[in-house]
Design a protein around this motif. Structure first.
Motif, PDB file in Angstrom:
ATOM      1  N   ALA A 154      21.115 -25.715  42.121  1.00  0.00           N
ATOM      2  CA  ALA A 154      20.691 -25.077  43.364  1.00  0.00           C
ATOM      3  C   ALA A 154      19.585 -25.890  44.023  1.00  0.00           C
ATOM      4  CB  ALA A 154      20.197 -23.657  43.093  1.00  0.00           C
ATOM      5  N   PRO A 155      19.631 -26.106  45.332  1.00  0.00           N
ATOM      6  CA  PRO A 155      18.549 -26.786  46.036  1.00  0.00           C
ATOM      7  C   PRO A 155      17.215 -26.094  45.780  1.00  0.00           C
ATOM      8  CG  PRO A 155      20.459 -26.572  47.457  1.00  0.00           C
ATOM      9  CD  PRO A 155      20.738 -25.749  46.240  1.00  0.00           C
ATOM     10  N   THR A 156      16.221 -26.882  45.404  1.00  0.00           N
ATOM     11  CA  THR A 156      14.955 -26.324  44.905  1.00  0.00           C
ATOM     12  C   THR A 156      13.775 -26.853  45.715  1.00  0.00           C
ATOM     13  OG1 THR A 156      15.851 -26.118  42.660  1.00  0.00           O
ATOM     14  CG2 THR A 156      13.448 -26.151  42.897  1.00  0.00           C
ATOM     15  N   LEU A 157      12.973 -25.917  46.219  1.00  0.00           N
ATOM     16  CA  LEU A 157      11.755 -26.242  46.959  1.00  0.00           C
ATOM     17  C   LEU A 157      10.550 -25.924  46.087  1.00  0.00           C
ATOM     18  CD1 LEU A 157      10.327 -27.015  49.648  1.00  0.00           C
ATOM     19  CD2 LEU A 157      10.401 -24.574  50.245  1.00  0.00           C
ATOM     20  N   LEU A 158       9.737 -26.934  45.802  1.00  0.00           N
ATOM     21  CA  LEU A 158       8.541 -26.774  44.982  1.00  0.00           C
ATOM     22  C   LEU A 158       7.320 -26.864  45.887  1.00  0.00           C
ATOM     23  CD1 LEU A 158       9.637 -29.169  42.088  1.00  0.00           C
ATOM     24  CD2 LEU A 158       9.839 -26.668  42.123  1.00  0.00           C
ATOM     25  N   LEU A 159       6.708 -25.718  46.169  1.00  0.00           N
ATOM     26  CA  LEU A 159       5.541 -25.644  47.040  1.00  0.00           C
ATOM     27  C   LEU A 159       4.271 -25.691  46.195  1.00  0.00           C
ATOM     28  CD1 LEU A 159       7.015 -22.823  49.218  1.00  0.00           C
ATOM     29  CD2 LEU A 159       6.186 -24.947  50.203  1.00  0.00           C
ATOM     30  N   VAL A 160       3.401 -26.638  46.497  1.00  0.00           N
ATOM     31  CA  VAL A 160       2.187 -26.821  45.703  1.00  0.00           C
ATOM     32  C   VAL A 160       1.025 -27.138  46.633  1.00  0.00           C
ATOM     33  CG1 VAL A 160       1.192 -27.938  43.679  1.00  0.00           C
ATOM     34  CG2 VAL A 160       3.670 -27.926  43.969  1.00  0.00           C
ATOM     35  N   GLY A 161      -0.151 -26.614  46.294  1.00  0.00           N
ATOM     36  CA  GLY A 161      -1.350 -26.925  47.055  1.00  0.00           C
ATOM     37  C   GLY A 161      -1.829 -28.338  46.777  1.00  0.00           C
ATOM     38  N   GLU A 162      -2.292 -29.018  47.804  1.00  0.00           N
ATOM     39  CA  GLU A 162      -2.766 -30.392  47.664  1.00  0.00           C
ATOM     40  C   GLU A 162      -3.913 -30.503  46.668  1.00  0.00           C
ATOM     41  OE1 GLU A 162      -4.099 -33.944  50.727  1.00  0.00           O
ATOM     42  OE2 GLU A 162      -4.784 -31.893  51.127  1.00  0.00           O
ATOM     43  N   ALA A 163      -4.796 -29.486  46.660  1.00  0.00           N
ATOM     44  CA  ALA A 163      -5.963 -29.521  45.781  1.00  0.00           C
ATOM     45  C   ALA A 163      -5.678 -28.972  44.384  1.00  0.00           C
ATOM     46  CB  ALA A 163      -7.121 -28.740  46.417  1.00  0.00           C
ATOM     47  N   ASP A 164      -4.442 -28.514  44.148  1.00  0.00           N
ATOM     48  CA  ASP A 164      -4.040 -28.006  42.831  1.00  0.00           C
ATOM     49  C   ASP A 164      -3.468 -29.188  42.046  1.00  0.00           C
ATOM     50  OD1 ASP A 164      -3.515 -26.272  40.777  1.00  0.00           O
ATOM     51  OD2 ASP A 164      -1.834 -25.256  41.771  1.00  0.00           O
ATOM     52  N   GLU A 165      -4.345 -30.132  41.710  1.00  0.00           N
ATOM     53  CA  GLU A 165      -3.898 -31.458  41.283  1.00  0.00           C
ATOM     54  C   GLU A 165      -3.093 -31.444  39.992  1.00  0.00           C
ATOM     55  OE1 GLU A 165      -7.276 -34.022  41.217  1.00  0.00           O
ATOM     56  OE2 GLU A 165      -7.644 -33.846  43.383  1.00  0.00           O
ATOM     57  N   GLN A 166      -3.527 -30.667  38.999  1.00  0.00           N
ATOM     58  CA  GLN A 166      -2.808 -30.656  37.731  1.00  0.00           C
ATOM     59  C   GLN A 166      -1.402 -30.085  37.916  1.00  0.00           C
ATOM     60  OE1 GLN A 166      -4.679 -28.464  34.558  1.00  0.00           O
ATOM     61  NE2 GLN A 166      -3.178 -29.081  33.055  1.00  0.00           N
ATOM     62  N   VAL A 167      -1.305 -28.978  38.633  1.00  0.00           N
ATOM     63  CA  VAL A 167      -0.001 -28.352  38.855  1.00  0.00           C
ATOM     64  C   VAL A 167       0.875 -29.239  39.738  1.00  0.00           C
ATOM     65  CG1 VAL A 167       1.155 -26.341  39.898  1.00  0.00           C
ATOM     66  CG2 VAL A 167      -0.865 -26.019  38.460  1.00  0.00           C
ATOM     67  N   SER A 185       6.921 -29.934  48.209  1.00  0.00           N
ATOM     68  CA  SER A 185       6.294 -29.718  49.514  1.00  0.00           C
ATOM     69  C   SER A 185       4.819 -29.394  49.294  1.00  0.00           C
ATOM     70  CB  SER A 185       6.994 -28.566  50.243  1.00  0.00           C
ATOM     71  OG  SER A 185       6.461 -28.384  51.530  1.00  0.00           O
ATOM     72  N   VAL A 186       3.950 -30.286  49.748  1.00  0.00           N
ATOM     73  CA  VAL A 186       2.508 -30.168  49.486  1.00  0.00           C
ATOM     74  C   VAL A 186       1.824 -29.523  50.693  1.00  0.00           C
ATOM     75  CG1 VAL A 186       0.402 -31.427  48.933  1.00  0.00           C
ATOM     76  CG2 VAL A 186       2.607 -32.206  48.017  1.00  0.00           C
ATOM     77  N   VAL A 187       1.083 -28.453  50.423  1.00  0.00           N
ATOM     78  CA  VAL A 187       0.345 -27.746  51.475  1.00  0.00           C
ATOM     79  C   VAL A 187      -1.061 -28.335  51.548  1.00  0.00           C
ATOM     80  CG1 VAL A 187      -0.513 -25.520  52.286  1.00  0.00           C
ATOM     81  CG2 VAL A 187       1.705 -25.667  51.121  1.00  0.00           C
ATOM     82  N   PRO A 188      -1.427 -28.977  52.653  1.00  0.00           N
ATOM     83  CA  PRO A 188      -2.705 -29.674  52.748  1.00  0.00           C
ATOM     84  C   PRO A 188      -3.905 -28.768  52.476  1.00  0.00           C
ATOM     85  CG  PRO A 188      -1.294 -30.263  54.595  1.00  0.00           C
ATOM     86  CD  PRO A 188      -0.621 -29.124  53.883  1.00  0.00           C
ATOM     87  N   GLY A 189      -4.801 -29.237  51.606  1.00  0.00           N
ATOM     88  CA  GLY A 189      -6.057 -28.556  51.341  1.00  0.00           C
ATOM     89  C   GLY A 189      -5.967 -27.304  50.505  1.00  0.00           C
ATOM     90  N   ALA A 190      -4.760 -26.885  50.135  1.00  0.00           N
ATOM     91  CA  ALA A 190      -4.603 -25.600  49.435  1.00  0.00           C
ATOM     92  C   ALA A 190      -4.859 -25.736  47.945  1.00  0.00           C
ATOM     93  CB  ALA A 190      -3.209 -25.037  49.684  1.00  0.00           C
ATOM     94  N   THR A 191      -5.410 -24.676  47.362  1.00  0.00           N
ATOM     95  CA  THR A 191      -5.583 -24.586  45.918  1.00  0.00           C
ATOM     96  C   THR A 191      -4.456 -23.715  45.343  1.00  0.00           C
ATOM     97  OG1 THR A 191      -7.159 -22.783  46.292  1.00  0.00           O
ATOM     98  CG2 THR A 191      -8.067 -24.985  45.975  1.00  0.00           C
ATOM     99  N   HIS A 192      -4.577 -23.341  44.076  1.00  0.00           N
ATOM    100  CA  HIS A 192      -3.447 -22.783  43.334  1.00  0.00           C
ATOM    101  C   HIS A 192      -2.862 -21.514  43.957  1.00  0.00           C
ATOM    102  CE1 HIS A 192      -0.797 -22.120  39.991  1.00  0.00           C
ATOM    103  NE2 HIS A 192      -1.359 -20.978  39.689  1.00  0.00           N
ATOM    104  N   LEU A 193      -3.698 -20.612  44.411  1.00  0.00           N
ATOM    105  CA  LEU A 193      -3.217 -19.331  44.936  1.00  0.00           C
ATOM    106  C   LEU A 193      -3.100 -19.317  46.456  1.00  0.00           C
ATOM    107  CD1 LEU A 193      -5.135 -16.829  42.618  1.00  0.00           C
ATOM    108  CD2 LEU A 193      -2.783 -17.658  42.398  1.00  0.00           C
ATOM    109  N   PHE A 194      -3.300 -20.445  47.096  1.00  0.00           N
ATOM    110  CA  PHE A 194      -3.164 -20.586  48.552  1.00  0.00           C
ATOM    111  C   PHE A 194      -4.037 -19.586  49.331  1.00  0.00           C
ATOM    112  CE2 PHE A 194       0.717 -21.979  46.489  1.00  0.00           C
ATOM    113  CZ  PHE A 194       0.958 -23.214  47.061  1.00  0.00           C
ATOM    114  N   PRO A 195      -5.332 -19.440  48.930  1.00  0.00           N
ATOM    115  CA  PRO A 195      -6.184 -18.485  49.644  1.00  0.00           C
ATOM    116  C   PRO A 195      -6.766 -19.030  50.944  1.00  0.00           C
ATOM    117  CG  PRO A 195      -7.449 -19.520  47.911  1.00  0.00           C
ATOM    118  CD  PRO A 195      -6.045 -20.066  47.794  1.00  0.00           C
ATOM    119  N   GLU A 196      -6.641 -20.317  51.160  1.00  0.00           N
ATOM    120  CA  GLU A 196      -7.234 -20.942  52.342  1.00  0.00           C
ATOM    121  C   GLU A 196      -6.553 -20.450  53.616  1.00  0.00           C
ATOM    122  OE1 GLU A 196      -7.959 -23.138  48.749  1.00  0.00           O
ATOM    123  OE2 GLU A 196      -6.059 -22.611  49.691  1.00  0.00           O
TER     124      GLU A 196
END
Length: 225
Positions: A154-167, A185-196
């Motif tokens: 299945a086509p898979t989208l992996l969304l990760v925060g830019e600042a969540d470096e280990q993940v 797909s990297v979300v600029p400036g975001a950390t693990h829980l995307f609170p920004e």
């Protein structure tokens, strides 16, 4: 707005699981959520994403993969939240139940996993290739899917925060093992829980675009325009 939203009980792998099911009129598909460790179907982040998907025309099932008793034990011992085979088996059973529901049986399914739930979402996709047509991971741990990664079509989208470096590193390593269409797909400036500010909105927008592209009828789906 959804034509039907209700709390449901699903029998899965010997457990009775509670979920919140919403099925909009003329739904384009069903999105089956697997929440992360220590979270629940009441997670405000998953709730926000689910409501946006419903507005976009997708049905949603937010499911607690642990029973209330198991959750109480897990709060003390954390013994269940990383039991990926258990979580995946229950998510797969839930996907099967959607295939039997009167208002969901004809709808294609996507799995949406957060944190450890991403591994369960990928294993379900690997085990039900004809049922699960797309996968989205939000700040997920796809690496915990192990050998199942090589079976995910299945086509898979992996969304990760830019600042969540280990993940982010774990996601890139896992993506290299996926044989099918995929994107980190990297979300600029975001950390693990995307609170920004605006970060979760980007998660929503990218998720909707992916689902519209890959569920049957979308531009990337077989037979799509």
């Amino acid at each position: 707005m959804p034509s039907d939203r209700r709390t449901v009980q699903l029998d899965a792998e010997g457990a009775s699981l509670t979920g919140d099911l919403a099925v909009p009129a003329a739904a384009q598909g069903m999105v089956l959520f697997a929440h992360g460790s220590g979270s629940s179907r009441h997670s405000p982040r998953n709730q926000q994403v689910a409501r946006a998907l419903e507005t976009a025309g997708f049905g949603t099932l937010l499911l607690d993969l642990l029973t209330e008793d198991e959750e109480r034990v897990d709060e003390r011992t954390r013994e269940h939240r990383f039991d990926i085979p258990l979580l995946a088996a229950r998510l797969t059973a839930a996907a099967d139940r959607l295939g039997e529901g009167e208002d969901t049986a004809q709808l294609p399914v996507a799995t949406f996993g957060a944190s450890t739930g991403a591994a369960a979402a990928l294993i379900t996709a690997a085990d039900r290739p004809d049922r699960v047509r797309a996968v989205v991971s939000r700040g997920g741990r796809p690496d915990l899917a192990g050998a199942a990664l090589s079976r995910v079509r299945a086509p898979t989208l992996l969304l990760v925060g830019e600042a969540d470096e280990q993940v982010l590193g774990l996601n890139r390593d896992a993506a290299a093992q996926l044989p099918g269409e995929h994107e980190v797909s990297v979300v600029p400036g975001a950390t693990h829980l995307f609170p920004e500010a605006g970060a979760l909105d980007q998660v929503v927008q990218r998720s909707i675009s992916w689902l519209r592209r890959w569920l049957p009828g979308g531009v990337g789906a077989p037979g799509g325009g």
